[in-house]
Design a protein around this motif. Structure first.
Motif, short mmCIF file in Angstrom:
data_model
loop_
_atom_site.label_atom_id
_atom_site.label_comp_id
_atom_site.label_asym_id
_atom_site.label_seq_id
_atom_site.Cartn_x
_atom_site.Cartn_y
_atom_site.Cartn_z
N ASP A 57 0.83 -1.19 0.00
CA ASP A 57 0.00 0.00 0.00
C ASP A 57 0.87 1.25 0.00
O ASP A 57 2.11 1.17 -0.02
N ALA A 58 0.24 2.42 0.03
CA ALA A 58 0.99 3.67 -0.09
C ALA A 58 1.90 3.93 1.10
O ALA A 58 2.81 4.77 1.02
N LEU A 59 1.69 3.22 2.21
CA LEU A 59 2.55 3.35 3.39
C LEU A 59 3.68 2.33 3.39
O LEU A 59 4.45 2.27 4.35
N GLY A 60 3.76 1.50 2.35
CA GLY A 60 4.84 0.52 2.25
C GLY A 60 4.57 -0.80 2.94
O GLY A 60 5.49 -1.59 3.15
N ARG A 61 3.31 -1.06 3.28
CA ARG A 61 2.95 -2.31 3.95
C ARG A 61 2.43 -3.32 2.94
O ARG A 61 1.60 -2.99 2.08
N GLU A 62 2.92 -4.56 3.03
CA GLU A 62 2.46 -5.59 2.10
C GLU A 62 1.00 -5.92 2.38
O GLU A 62 0.60 -6.17 3.52
N THR A 63 0.19 -5.95 1.32
CA THR A 63 -1.23 -6.25 1.45
C THR A 63 -1.62 -7.55 0.77
O THR A 63 -2.68 -8.10 1.07
N LEU A 64 -0.79 -8.04 -0.15
CA LEU A 64 -1.17 -9.20 -0.93
C LEU A 64 0.07 -9.76 -1.61
O LEU A 64 1.02 -9.02 -1.91
N SER A 65 0.08 -11.07 -1.87
CA SER A 65 1.11 -11.68 -2.70
C SER A 65 0.48 -12.76 -3.56
O SER A 65 -0.52 -13.38 -3.17
N PHE A 66 1.05 -12.96 -4.75
CA PHE A 66 0.56 -13.99 -5.67
C PHE A 66 1.66 -14.26 -6.69
O PHE A 66 2.71 -13.61 -6.67
N SER A 67 1.45 -15.19 -7.58
CA SER A 67 2.43 -15.53 -8.62
C SER A 67 1.84 -15.28 -10.00
O SER A 67 0.63 -15.45 -10.22
N VAL A 68 2.71 -14.86 -10.94
CA VAL A 68 2.28 -14.64 -12.32
C VAL A 68 3.03 -15.53 -13.29
O VAL A 68 2.79 -15.47 -14.50
N GLY A 69 3.94 -16.37 -12.80
CA GLY A 69 4.68 -17.27 -13.67
C GLY A 69 6.13 -16.85 -13.85
O GLY A 69 6.50 -15.68 -13.68
N ASP A 70 6.94 -17.82 -14.19
CA ASP A 70 8.38 -17.61 -14.29
C ASP A 70 8.75 -16.73 -15.49
O ASP A 70 7.95 -16.51 -16.40
N ALA A 71 9.98 -16.20 -15.45
CA ALA A 71 10.63 -15.54 -16.59
C ALA A 71 9.94 -14.23 -16.97
O ALA A 71 9.52 -14.03 -18.11
N ILE A 72 9.86 -13.30 -16.02
CA ILE A 72 9.29 -11.99 -16.30
C ILE A 72 10.33 -11.12 -17.00
O ILE A 72 11.40 -10.86 -16.47
N GLU A 73 10.01 -10.67 -18.21
CA GLU A 73 10.85 -9.73 -18.94
C GLU A 73 10.43 -8.29 -18.66
O GLU A 73 11.26 -7.41 -18.48
N HIS A 74 9.12 -8.04 -18.67
CA HIS A 74 8.57 -6.71 -18.42
C HIS A 74 7.42 -6.82 -17.44
O HIS A 74 6.63 -7.78 -17.49
N LEU A 75 7.31 -5.83 -16.55
CA LEU A 75 6.15 -5.70 -15.67
C LEU A 75 5.80 -4.22 -15.60
O LEU A 75 6.60 -3.41 -15.14
N LEU A 76 4.61 -3.86 -16.12
CA LEU A 76 4.17 -2.48 -16.18
C LEU A 76 2.71 -2.38 -15.76
O LEU A 76 1.88 -3.19 -16.19
#
Length: 288
Positions: free
Chosen positions: A106-125
């Protein structure tokens, strides 16, 4: 050969230069962000998780600091969400089998969630709607996928009719639209999720190996290439079915030197380039 010089865009304040730049990006609103750690990662020796600092430099020079707690990605990608939070993702997913490859803060720097999108990320936007666009390289040839900030799939390139999609070489996200130029056929691809009946348009393209693309109206610029063409800047115009080349030159830093090792980010009409030591962003803007 004609040379085009990048224009200075944003600088990491000098007070932070002693820290190590883990990664850096420019968000969909034009704010530059640096993710900083006390020292460079040392594979096999680092203890995870760790804390890090995001330094954000807004257009006009306003500087914002955000402390992020308990990062788990040694080699991360970073982008900001429209609500002021951040997304941090590990490019490789193999060590994150419990679903914490992507961390949302969140905007205060606290983790709110985690998940996976799959291996080998070239770009994340991220886009203006808060969606997360991920382009993968060929060790996980799933192409391009779009996720919500809650970790739900919004769109996937599976069955989208994109020819030769094996590795997402270039990805550009602006507003809520994504553009891509993927290996092996290197077509120019437009993805508009607001156009559900026909979200994808494809133009044939003969420029090979570009790592960044910018689009403005009917004009296109491709940056990068193989071997001696790594600093190539190729311009083209869109017809109904193809990108027709117009001219080719070199893209240089503002002082006229070639960037060498660099990061690139595509956002609409802009290609942002950051050369070592990764403390400054420069920009090429097709709309100028």
């Amino acid at each position: 050969m004609q040379k085009t010089a990048l224009v200075p865009y944003a600088d990491l304040p000098r007070i932070h230069h002693e820290r190590h730049v883990l990664t850096s990006s420019v968000d969909v609103f034009g704010v530059a962000h640096w993710l900083l750690a006390d020292r460079a990662p040392q594979p096999g020796l680092d203890v995870l998780p760790f804390d890090a600092l995001v330094v954000s430099v807004h257009p006009g020079g306003y500087v914002e600091l955000t402390e992020l707690s308990a990062l788990r990605a040694r080699w991360p990608h970073l982008d900001r969400l429209p609500d002021g939070g951040f997304v941090v993702a590990a490019s490789r997913a193999r060590r994150y089998e419990d679903g914490d490859q992507v961390q949302v803060f969140d905007a205060l720097g606290r983790e709110t969630l985690s998940f996976s999108v799959g291996d080998a990320i070239e770009h994340l936007l991220t886009d203006e709607a808060g969606r997360i666009w991920v382009g993968h390289f060929d060790e996980n040839p799933v192409g391009i996928r779009c996720w919500s900030s809650m970790g739900h799939i919004c769109w996937t390139s599976d069955g989208a009719g994109i020819p030769g999609l094996f590795d997402c070489y270039a990805l550009n996200v602006s507003g809520t639209t994504a553009w891509a130029c993927p290996y092996t056929d290197f077509p120019l691809v437009e993805i508009r999720l607001k156009r559900p009946a026909r979200p994808v348009r494809v133009w044939a393209n003969h420029v090979r190996g570009a790592q960044a693309v910018a689009v403005h109206g009917g004009r296109v610029a491709f940056y990068g290439g193989y071997g001696e063409e790594q600093d190539r800047l190729a311009h083209g115009e869109l017809t109904e079915t193809s990108v027709e080349p117009t001219d080719v030159g070199l893209l240089t830093l503002p002082d006229g030197t070639l960037p060498g090792g660099r990061r690139v980010v595509g956002r609409g009409s802009r290609i942002y380039v950051q050369a070592e030591p990764f403390t400054a962003w420069n920009v090429l803007d097709l709309s100028r």
